[in-house]
Design a protein around this motif. Structure first.
Motif, mmCIF file in Angstrom:
data_model
loop_
_atom_site.group_PDB
_atom_site.id
_atom_site.type_symbol
_atom_site.label_atom_id
_atom_site.label_comp_id
_atom_site.label_asym_id
_atom_site.label_seq_id
_atom_site.Cartn_x
_atom_site.Cartn_y
_atom_site.Cartn_z
ATOM 1 N N TYR A 279 0.489 -1.335 0.061
ATOM 2 C CA TYR A 279 0.176 -0.172 -0.252
ATOM 3 C C TYR A 279 0.834 1.798 -0.007
ATOM 4 C CZ TYR A 279 -2.847 3.865 2.472
ATOM 5 O OH TYR A 279 -3.254 4.710 2.669
ATOM 6 N N GLY A 282 3.207 1.051 -3.459
ATOM 7 C CA GLY A 282 2.818 1.318 -4.365
ATOM 8 C C GLY A 282 2.730 2.524 -4.743
ATOM 9 N N SER A 283 1.893 3.317 -4.018
ATOM 10 C CA SER A 283 1.520 4.433 -4.662
ATOM 11 C C SER A 283 3.250 5.885 -4.470
ATOM 12 C CB SER A 283 0.653 5.290 -3.791
ATOM 13 O OG SER A 283 0.462 7.386 -3.968
ATOM 14 N N ILE A 284 3.809 6.609 -6.037
ATOM 15 C CA ILE A 284 4.966 6.700 -5.749
ATOM 16 C C ILE A 284 4.408 8.629 -5.095
ATOM 17 C CG2 ILE A 284 6.687 7.572 -7.189
ATOM 18 C CD1 ILE A 284 5.726 5.196 -8.788
ATOM 19 N N ASP A 285 5.870 9.232 -3.378
ATOM 20 C CA ASP A 285 5.019 10.311 -3.464
ATOM 21 C C ASP A 285 6.199 10.375 -4.000
ATOM 22 O OD1 ASP A 285 5.833 12.315 -1.513
ATOM 23 O OD2 ASP A 285 4.305 11.255 -0.871
ATOM 24 N N ASN A 321 6.569 12.506 -12.516
ATOM 25 C CA ASN A 321 6.001 12.189 -11.662
ATOM 26 C C ASN A 321 4.345 13.333 -11.948
ATOM 27 O OD1 ASN A 321 4.320 10.302 -10.504
ATOM 28 N ND2 ASN A 321 4.856 11.371 -8.114
ATOM 29 N N THR A 322 4.887 14.374 -12.589
ATOM 30 C CA THR A 322 3.453 15.849 -12.496
ATOM 31 C C THR A 322 1.691 14.826 -12.511
ATOM 32 O OG1 THR A 322 3.511 15.771 -14.666
ATOM 33 C CG2 THR A 322 5.189 17.060 -12.951
ATOM 34 N N HIS A 323 2.286 14.269 -14.074
ATOM 35 C CA HIS A 323 0.194 13.672 -14.093
ATOM 36 C C HIS A 323 0.790 11.958 -14.241
ATOM 37 C CE1 HIS A 323 -3.226 14.498 -16.382
ATOM 38 N NE2 HIS A 323 -3.061 14.092 -16.612
ATOM 39 N N GLU A 324 1.721 11.559 -15.219
ATOM 40 C CA GLU A 324 0.989 10.139 -14.877
ATOM 41 C C GLU A 324 2.694 9.367 -15.219
ATOM 42 O OE1 GLU A 324 -0.739 6.292 -17.699
ATOM 43 O OE2 GLU A 324 -0.646 8.345 -18.346
ATOM 44 N N TYR A 373 3.382 -3.358 -13.318
ATOM 45 C CA TYR A 373 3.155 -1.978 -13.558
ATOM 46 C C TYR A 373 3.970 -2.277 -14.993
ATOM 47 C CZ TYR A 373 1.234 2.800 -15.336
ATOM 48 O OH TYR A 373 1.288 3.804 -16.054
ATOM 49 N N GLU A 375 3.095 -1.574 -18.118
ATOM 50 C CA GLU A 375 3.163 -0.453 -18.742
ATOM 51 C C GLU A 375 3.551 0.064 -19.043
ATOM 52 O OE1 GLU A 375 0.792 -2.480 -16.812
ATOM 53 O OE2 GLU A 375 -1.008 -1.360 -17.086
ATOM 54 N N ASN A 379 6.087 4.497 -20.892
ATOM 55 C CA ASN A 379 6.263 6.354 -21.067
ATOM 56 C C ASN A 379 7.503 6.337 -20.702
ATOM 57 O OD1 ASN A 379 3.442 5.292 -20.510
ATOM 58 N ND2 ASN A 379 3.502 5.469 -18.240
ATOM 59 N N ASP B 98 -2.811 9.375 -3.940
ATOM 60 C CA ASP B 98 -2.734 10.545 -3.130
ATOM 61 C C ASP B 98 -3.215 11.665 -2.411
ATOM 62 O OD1 ASP B 98 -0.133 8.758 -2.394
ATOM 63 O OD2 ASP B 98 1.525 10.101 -4.382
ATOM 64 N N LYS B 124 -4.515 -1.489 -3.323
ATOM 65 C CA LYS B 124 -4.177 -0.145 -2.150
ATOM 66 C C LYS B 124 -5.467 1.011 -2.426
ATOM 67 C CE LYS B 124 -2.188 2.224 -5.831
ATOM 68 N NZ LYS B 124 -0.780 2.408 -6.837
ATOM 69 N N LEU B 127 -7.270 -0.013 0.603
ATOM 70 C CA LEU B 127 -6.625 0.586 1.933
ATOM 71 C C LEU B 127 -6.254 2.221 1.918
ATOM 72 C CD1 LEU B 127 -3.244 -2.054 1.777
ATOM 73 C CD2 LEU B 127 -5.277 -2.271 3.420
#
Lengths: 387, 259
Positions: A279, A282-285, A321-324, A373, A375, A379, B98, B124, B127
């Motif tokens: 969790y 997975g989300s890139i800060d 990392n601004t949009h995708e 991910y 794919e 990018n 986020d 994700k 959560l």
């Protein structure tokens, strides 16, 4: 032990009744039924078939231990003794449902009971002196009236205070007695085969004094009359109550047993950490971008240096990392120079192959870094410069 | 202070979205400023249940950075505010979870209760929805797979520091093949705060795109949800008894077309 909710034929405090004499007489009269001994919040049962004790329980004890425990409490002031009468077939059923409490044949329980009888031999009362209850306790007086009315086959006893026992100070609530009013529904157990509910369906449970609808087994109703619909309904209701109680008992099973019963696996600490890691990871800060760039640079460089004749390699990764998430990878390599003849034959082809190989390696490393991910590779722009 | 309550389940298809939608409407009828946020961005159903599909700006747009959260708030039945997730899968990859936290911080400023319809599972997105809440209501059916998944969700939620308010047992059928309430409480170690009976009226209401507590307030499910809402905010609720009309009366009404 699982016992039916019925009305007792005898109710007495232990200090008013000779327990040993009671046992003897139950044996003599080939009693079918059970006795309940209540002391405080604890209950004990002894089940009789043809006068013999066939099963016993008291608190957490069973069999012989239960009998010994009952023996130890019968001299206490507030111990209540109740005798319940049953026909033989319900007793057989109760034996079947109370197998864990069965006193096996050959057990020394009878010896213990004999000892018990001997020890209080002087206190044995005349079993035939069963006219009226002489109890000073009002509740017990009312019970004695019921005892008279019930006209049981079992010999009844005059509860008489033991000489050496002090008078009880604490009144034992006899809800069983109070419940046995005349307006209570009655039904017979004799014609059980005629009743829709079979023995196996009727899960007789331990009687509960707080139960408002109790089934009375009165010997006066031991007739050949078949039960009315109302009686059957009452019995059904009682069975439902019993089933509810059964459910409550099931619920008291501890958690680990339940988890095992239903095959539910508890998630362990490591699994929880893994879930939370996926969790959080997975989300890139935005703060992580630099770390990812550095990791990718090192991984790609390490892989490229594995190619023969590569002398040095510089890898630069820029992530957006601004949009995708997207990226730009620049790779600069230096490889061993070939001889003049070799260069003349096929330098251009070798260089192109090397470029393609480096791009492949970089793509593999990027994909490996973003396994969930893949794919993302679409990018990424990869540039290779060969010196 | 705004209460942020996530409604989560573990297993999908247990009726979590239905309960969230109706609970939101129920809380709203008690006078609480309630906002229901559909955080199930992959399988958005809340807007279908409340008949609010086809909204121009949704949570999708907010999480994609294309709109502000205030633009995605709509008024639903009973005065409840709703943020639909957006049914289209287009642009799902553009979503950045986020941004959910930032969006929620803006939403809580104007409401008493924020209900988050969390996605099923422990991915994700699920959560993120659970972690954003202070409290969690765990929805389960009395079946083993559902309980098993609910247990995992509860453990993870505890780890995230989310307080479990209680368990709502949905589609209770009083069938002995299923787990009893006490068994569920024992396994999950969380009190059961509501038992919602299995009710065909739920499907009918969803088919009409109406909240059940509005469409059929006398149904057992409506009563159970209204009671749950009342318990959550410390209100009293008097269940509405269904009409006890005779068969002949119903037949006459049917013939006269009054139904």
């Amino acid at each position: 032990m699982e016992m039916p909710i019925i009305s007792p034929s005898i109710v007495s405090y232990a200090d008013e009744l000779n327990f040993n004499q009671l046992l003897e007489d139950l044996l003599k009269n080939k009693h079918n039924g059970f006795i309940r001994v209540t002391s405080g919040s604890y209950e004990g049962y002894i089940l009789f078939k043809n006068g013999n004790q066939v099963a016993a329980s008291y608190d957490k004890y069973s069999k012989l231990e239960a009998v010994e425990s009952i023996k130890s409490i019968i001299k206490e002031n507030d111990t209540l003794i109740e005798v319940f009468n049953l026909k033989e077939s319900p007793v057989d059923y109760l034996i079947n449902v109370n197998k864990p409490y069965l006193i096996e044949s050959g057990n020394d329980v009878y010896d213990v009971l004999n000892e018990l009888k001997k020890s209080d031999h002087d206190e044995i009362e005349n079993p035939n002196s069963h006219a009226e209850t002489k109890s000073s306790r009002k509740k017990l007086e009312s019970e004695s009236e019921i005892t008279e009315e019930s006209n049981t086959e079992t010999t009844q006893y005059i509860p008489k205070p033991l000489n050496n026992e002090p008078k009880p100070t604490q009144k034992q609530t006899i809800q069983q007695t109070e419940a046995s009013n005349e307006d209570k529904p009655k039904f017979t157990l004799e014609n059980e085969s005629k009743i829709e509910l079979s023995n196996s369906e009727v899960k007789l449970k331990q009687s509960n004094p707080s139960n408002t609808e109790k089934i009375l087994v009165d010997d006066s109703t031991y007739s050949n009359e078949s039960p009315s619909e109302k009686e059957i309904q009452i019995q059904k209701d009682a069975v439902e109550d019993i089933e509810k109680k059964s459910t409550i008992e099931d619920e008291s099973i501890d958690r680990s047993t339940l988890l095992k019963k239903y095959g539910i696996k508890e998630i362990n600490e490591t699994d929880v950490e893994n879930i939370l890691y996926s969790y959080k990871g997975g989300s890139i800060d935005d703060n992580d971008v630099e770390k990812i760039e550095l990791t990718l640079m090192n991984k790609i460089k390490k892989s490229i240096l594995g190619i023969p004749k590569i002398m040095s390699a510089e890898v630069l990764v820029f992530l957006d990392n601004t949009h995708e998430l997207s990226g730009n990878t620049n790779i600069i390599i230096e490889h061993e120079s070939k001889g003049f003849f070799s260069r003349m034959i096929g330098e251009s082809r070798d260089t192109e192959n090397l470029r393609r190989q480096i791009i492949n390696i970089a793509q593999i490393e990027i994909k490996k870094s973003f396994r969930k991910y893949p794919e993302i590779i679409n990018n990424f722009e990869i540039n290779v410069e060969i010196n | 202070m705004t209460r942020v309550i996530a409604v989560a389940s573990g297993k999908g298809g247990v009726g979590k979205t239905t309960i969230t939608a109706n609970l939101g409407v129920a809380l709203s009828t008690y006078g609480e400023e309630t906002l229901v946020l559909d955080a199930d961005v992959a399988m958005a159903n809340l807007e279908l249940i409340l008949g609010m599909e086809g909204k121009s700006v949704t949570l999708h747009d907010v999480l994609s950075g294309d709109a502000e959260i205030e633009e995605a708030v709509y008024e639903g039945p009973g005065g409840v505010k709703v943020v639909p997730a957006g049914i289209s899968l287009e642009g799902l990859r553009k979503i950045k979870l986020d941004r959910l936290e930032n969006a929620l911080s803006k939403l809580v400023q104007n409401v008493d209760i924020l209900l988050i319809d969390a996605p099923a599972g422990l991915e994700k997105d699920a959560l993120a929805a659970i972690a954003a809440a202070q409290e969690m209501i765990l929805v389960t059916t009395p079946e083993v797979p559902s309980i098993s998944d609910a247990l995992k969700t509860k453990i993870v939620a505890n780890k995230l520091g989310v307080e479990i308010t209680g368990v709502v047992i949905n589609r209770e059928m009083h069938d002995k093949t299923f787990l009893t309430i006490n068994e569920i409480e024992t396994i999950l170690e969380v009190p059961v705060i509501a038992v919602i009976p299995d009710d065909p009226e739920v499907s009918r209401a969803a088919a009409f795109g109406e909240a059940l507590v509005v469409r059929n307030p006398k149904s057992p499910t409506s009563n159970a949800i209204m009671q749950l809402a009342a318990d959550l905010i410390g209100e009293n609720y008097q269940p509405i008894e269904p009409d006890k009309k005779s068969i002949i009366a119903k037949l006459v009404e049917g013939l006269l077309g009054r139904r």
